[in-house]
Write an enzyme that holds these catalytic residues in place. Structure first.
Site, PDB file in Angstrom:
ATOM      1  N   ARG A 186       7.297   4.465 -12.582  1.00 39.40           N
ATOM      2  CA  ARG A 186       6.417   3.722 -11.664  1.00 39.40           C
ATOM      3  C   ARG A 186       6.058   2.392 -12.311  1.00 39.40           C
ATOM      4  O   ARG A 186       6.011   1.353 -11.658  1.00 39.40           O
ATOM      5  CB  ARG A 186       5.168   4.536 -11.310  1.00 39.40           C
ATOM      6  CG  ARG A 186       4.185   3.740 -10.474  1.00 39.40           C
ATOM      7  CD  ARG A 186       3.158   4.558  -9.692  1.00 39.40           C
ATOM      8  NE  ARG A 186       2.781   5.829 -10.258  1.00 39.40           N
ATOM      9  CZ  ARG A 186       1.991   6.025 -11.320  1.00 39.40           C
ATOM     10  NH1 ARG A 186       1.478   4.983 -11.959  1.00 39.40           N
ATOM     11  NH2 ARG A 186       1.725   7.228 -11.761  1.00 39.40           N
ATOM     12  N   TYR A 189       3.432 -12.731  11.629  1.00 42.52           N
ATOM     13  CA  TYR A 189       4.195 -11.492  11.831  1.00 42.52           C
ATOM     14  C   TYR A 189       3.202 -10.385  12.219  1.00 42.52           C
ATOM     15  O   TYR A 189       2.130 -10.249  11.612  1.00 42.52           O
ATOM     16  CB  TYR A 189       4.915 -11.140  10.524  1.00 42.52           C
ATOM     17  CG  TYR A 189       5.613  -9.814  10.548  1.00 42.52           C
ATOM     18  CD1 TYR A 189       6.783  -9.645  11.269  1.00 42.52           C
ATOM     19  CD2 TYR A 189       5.109  -8.720   9.863  1.00 42.52           C
ATOM     20  CE1 TYR A 189       7.431  -8.423  11.301  1.00 42.52           C
ATOM     21  CE2 TYR A 189       5.753  -7.492   9.883  1.00 42.52           C
ATOM     22  CZ  TYR A 189       6.910  -7.352  10.608  1.00 42.52           C
ATOM     23  OH  TYR A 189       7.545  -6.137  10.640  1.00 42.52           O
ATOM     24  N   ASP A 207       4.617 -16.633   3.200  1.00 39.26           N
ATOM     25  CA  ASP A 207       5.597 -15.603   3.577  1.00 39.26           C
ATOM     26  C   ASP A 207       6.895 -16.337   3.875  1.00 39.26           C
ATOM     27  O   ASP A 207       7.030 -17.009   4.893  1.00 39.26           O
ATOM     28  CB  ASP A 207       5.086 -14.833   4.806  1.00 39.26           C
ATOM     29  CG  ASP A 207       6.049 -13.729   5.253  1.00 39.26           C
ATOM     30  OD1 ASP A 207       7.232 -13.785   4.880  1.00 39.26           O
ATOM     31  OD2 ASP A 207       5.599 -12.828   5.992  1.00 39.26           O
ATOM     32  N   LYS A 232      15.005  -8.332   4.922  1.00 37.87           N
ATOM     33  CA  LYS A 232      15.673  -9.278   5.806  1.00 37.87           C
ATOM     34  C   LYS A 232      16.807 -10.010   5.061  1.00 37.87           C
ATOM     35  O   LYS A 232      17.757  -9.390   4.691  1.00 37.87           O
ATOM     36  CB  LYS A 232      14.640 -10.228   6.407  1.00 37.87           C
ATOM     37  CG  LYS A 232      13.349  -9.516   6.883  1.00 37.87           C
ATOM     38  CD  LYS A 232      13.558  -8.570   8.045  1.00 37.87           C
ATOM     39  CE  LYS A 232      12.366  -7.657   8.323  1.00 37.87           C
ATOM     40  NZ  LYS A 232      11.086  -8.309   8.504  1.00 37.87           N
TER      41      LYS A 232
END
Ligand SMILES: *Cc1c(COP(=O)(O)O)cnc(C)c1O
Length: 405
Positions: A62, A114, A186, A211
């Site tokens: 982690r 978004y 972003d 994306k």
């Protein structure tokens, strides 16, 4: 390790190289145990310790995983930044960045964010006391008007979804000089190939890696890139403490995707331009939103801060109903009707009934998001086939109209 290998590594790690060279090499070095050229998938949750607390820098996955570490270095290099931190989705990256704030802090954000970011703000962070003000960020004067002591973050998205507005990042970071508010961009729609917000004064760049960076519609992942070490330490702490880490297999797939980012982006841009021009010239098509048109209201800003205009665009029918738009989308053979963007394959979406369906119709129309507005993520297929597909679907719609007359 032989000296030839060492030279190779230091060569690959310099940040002076072109984008394509960095996409292939940055952060990547042959595996020290076997010489494997490609970064191995370190599918392990833990690492052996020779004595309690004595290990090779990796204690538990982690906190740190070698496949992830390489991806983070690559991503930082592509954004011309110093540090990157990757997360299990774009939303997890945004959540981590929002955790830099405290109750009472205020965020100024784009008014056409978004949808998932808006939901994160209003349904997760507003209830615990973070304040939000939504503005048209393409007007920096508005941002200036609302800046005050309590503003700790300014959140920009550019180009915006689905109307392709362009926000002048540098104009806004100039306004924030001397303030302790962080500018967050972003950069999902542009990808690091088209735009590097850190160079325009931003403090944090966020990506939905899902994306363009991943690029093949096969991974969900997010990342944040920063220059300031203290910010990096804080985000790394959140990455480990909150635990939204990406798996090693996904990090491998993303590294593989990134190696062709520059080639894919060139094809997306070229095809985007051809599709945009075809649509603009078609008698049945109304407005086409694409920043590459000189008539686009923010074309000059786009030319200044982006290297090219990308493969995202939206258009509406000149006259027609929502049913006509749906008819058109259902008659496309190459463009698949789906959410998401940035993959090699072309997609089409209908904001009014898909991503923006929860916005009341009057409000939607007021912002220019009409019933027939369709958004394209133009892929890397042959442009003539994409244009041909749109042409035949528009023709089918024309025939349908005639048969009804
Ligand atoms: C998809 C997307 C996100 C969310 O990322 P996920 O990887 O789906 O969690 C955030 N911002 C923009 C602009 C996006 O397109």
């Amino acid at each position: 390790m032989n000296s030839g290998l060492k030279d190779r590594i230091s060569f690959a790690q310099t940040n002076q190289q072109g984008f394509g060279t960095r996409a292939v090499h940055a952060g990547v070095q042959p595996d020290p145990t076997t010489g494997a050229i490609m970064t191995p998938i370190y599918q392990t949750s833990t690492y052996v310790q020779s004595a309690p607390g004595k290990h090779k820098g990796f204690a538990y996955a982690r906190g740190k995983n070698p496949t992830r570490s390489v991806l983070q270095e690559t991503l930082a290099s592509l954004e011309n930044g110093r540090f990157a931190v990757c997360f299990s989705s774009g939303m997890a990256a945004m959540d981590a960045v929002m955790r830099l704030l405290k109750p009472g802090d205020e965020v100024l954000a784009s008014n056409d964010l978004y949808g998932g970011t808006y939901r994160l703000f209003m349904q997760v962070f507003a209830p615990i006391g973070v304040k939000f003000r939504f503005l048209d960020m393409s007007d920096p004067a508005l941002v200036k008007q609302h800046l005050h002591q309590g503003v700790k973050m300014v959140w920009i998205e550019t180009p915006t979804n689905p109307l392709m507005h362009i926000v002048d990042i540098e104009a806004i970071t100039h306004l924030l000089e001397g303030s302790d508010a962080l500018t967050v961009v972003d950069n999902t729609f542009a990808s690091p190939y088209l735009q590097n917000p850190l160079e325009l004064g931003a403090d944090v760049v966020i990506h939905s890696i899902t994306k363009y960076l991943g690029g093949h519609s096969d991974v969900v992942m997010g990342g944040a890139v920063v220059n300031e070490e203290a910010l990096y330490e804080h985000l790394s702490f959140i990455q480990n403490a909150c635990g939204a880490v990406p798996g090693p297999q996904d990090c491998f797939l993303t590294l593989r995707g990134i190696k062709t980012l520059h080639l894919r982006m060139r094809a997306h841009c070229e095809n985007g331009a051809q599709v945009a021009h075809f649509l603009r010239s078609h008698p049945m098509v109304g407005r086409v939103h694409w920043p590459g048109f000189e008539s686009h209201p923010n074309h000059e800003v786009a030319k200044r801060q982006m290297r090219d205009f990308g493969g995202m665009l939206s258009f509406e029918l000149k006259d027609g109903s929502m049913a006509d738009a749906i008819f058109l989308m259902q008659h496309l053979k190459l463009f698949a009707l789906a959410e998401s963007l940035g993959g090699v394959e072309s997609l089409i979406g209908h904001p009014a009934s898909m991503t923006h369906a929860s916005i009341p119709r009057e409000e939607r129309l007021a912002t220019g998001l009409t019933d027939t507005l369709m958004r394209l993520s133009v892929g890397i297929e042959d442009a003539k086939d994409l244009v041909g597909d749109l042409a035949q679907a528009l023709e089918a719609l024309a025939q349908k109209g005639k048969s009804l007359d």
